[in-house]
Design an enzyme around this catalytic site. Sequence first.
Site, short mmCIF file in Angstrom:
data_model
loop_
_atom_site.label_atom_id
_atom_site.label_comp_id
_atom_site.label_asym_id
_atom_site.label_seq_id
_atom_site.Cartn_x
_atom_site.Cartn_y
_atom_site.Cartn_z
CE LYS A 1 -9.63 -1.47 -14.82
NZ LYS A 1 -9.73 -0.05 -14.37
CG ASN A 2 -6.05 -3.10 -13.85
OD1 ASN A 2 -6.70 -2.20 -14.37
ND2 ASN A 2 -5.86 -3.16 -12.54
NE ARG B 1 -1.02 5.76 -15.20
CZ ARG B 1 -0.20 6.78 -15.38
NH1 ARG B 1 -0.69 7.94 -15.77
NH2 ARG B 1 1.10 6.67 -15.18
CB CYS C 1 -9.00 6.63 -10.83
SG CYS C 1 -10.43 5.57 -11.01
CG ASP D 1 -6.12 -1.28 -7.74
OD1 ASP D 1 -5.90 -0.06 -7.59
OD2 ASP D 1 -5.95 -1.86 -8.82
CB VAL E 1 0.82 2.52 -4.34
CG1 VAL E 1 0.90 2.49 -5.87
CG2 VAL E 1 1.38 1.23 -3.74
#
Length: 458
Positions: free
Chosen positions: A34-35, A104, A128, A320, A342
């Site tokens: 996805k990213n 984002r 998120c 993640d 993070v």
Amino acid sequence: MSSVATIKRNIVPPHLEVKGGRPLSGILKVSGAKNSSLALMAAALLTKEKLLIQNVPQLTDIEVMSEILRNLGAKLTKTNNSIEINSESIHNVELPYELVHSLRASFFCVGPLLTRLGEAKIPLPGGCNIGARPVDEHINGLKALGAEVEVINDVVKAKVSTKDKRLLGANITLKYPSVGATETILMASCLASGKTTISNPAREPEIQDLAKMLNSMGAKVFGAGTKRITILGVESLNGTSHCVIPDRIEAGTFLIAAAITRSPLIIGPVIPNHLSAVISKLKECGCSISQHGNHHLKIIPREISGVDITTSPFPGFPTDLQAPFMSLMATAKGSSKIKERVFEKRMQHVLELNKMGACIYLENNTAYIKGVKELVGSNVEGGDLRSSAAIILACLSAKGNSIFTGLEHLDRGYEKLEEKLTNAGSNISRKFDQITSHSSFSNKIISEDNIDTQKNAA
């Protein structure tokens, strides 16, 4: 004679029902990242030629990015997991708040818009709610390349004022190896005049995937995945065809699903060195993991023992997967400690896991976990994408039934999750029906009172 009957209905939003405690088996298929897909889609704005991106997951985040590109003037054609993007006629430089506030990655469009149209306007992006994720590094990078950038009323306004409307190469050092800032600068500098260097860039596989596609478009990017990236600006970029890398976060989630359900599974396709930190910790806590064919991993869980993790940028343990790994540690033998370095608000799953019988004590951004024999099914809710994944894993392993709300988060990052898990043997289903007896849903249930039925009799 008359009578009045009052009916009260408790209406629950779309949710998942999970019957836990079932072993999994077979193969769990990993979708495209996805990213990576989001950045690649934004990069399509850099060229007037058609760009074909394959292995794109079908997710709500992808749909939002698609709408953003259409709003800018691009034309998109989708076929299954492929997207063809034609950005020849982009004309709009302003991104709408209603699309940007939920994604984002929308900020990735700023660099390409500056290089193509010389201007960009975008509200500060959303995503998120996992803590402060400022775009300061993105903005500083664009300024270093010669863009004029200001933030007025939470709207970023950027423009290129040079005579030829080209950004200028620069030496940029990031204070923190931000993935988003690295990708923003990388895209903006491909068509800049001269040489750009990015020191202390993010080294994530998604950066490498973006650089690979840009190079196939005619860019000159060197060193992606290392501590220094060099970009030699070119006049224009051409179209290309590119296949997105497998989603390492989904793959890691599936490996943890095997471990938490104590089930041998085959996971793939994967690129193992994208998962080195996760594989190392899973082996340390008691799993056997081996290569299965060219692109799959086979995991065989044994007795799971507690291990400590600290999240950090790649190649460290990914933030993640912190939440899913915590679900595993909640059922491990002994104690463990998980430190989040993070994001400062990435512990939203702790309360829900404790509701299921976990023993987790939270102090700032460190979780202290005492493993329990088993979790117990409950009514639970996800607060963001990765915490939702963690809770689903807990539901799979728990004794009894669970009801999970928060599908809007899961659908952002996991393609056909319940279908994949069902094919592997879990009992999980998406429901839209009404529920009348789950009182712990008090903050989510909509009560319909005063639905009166009157019957009159002579």
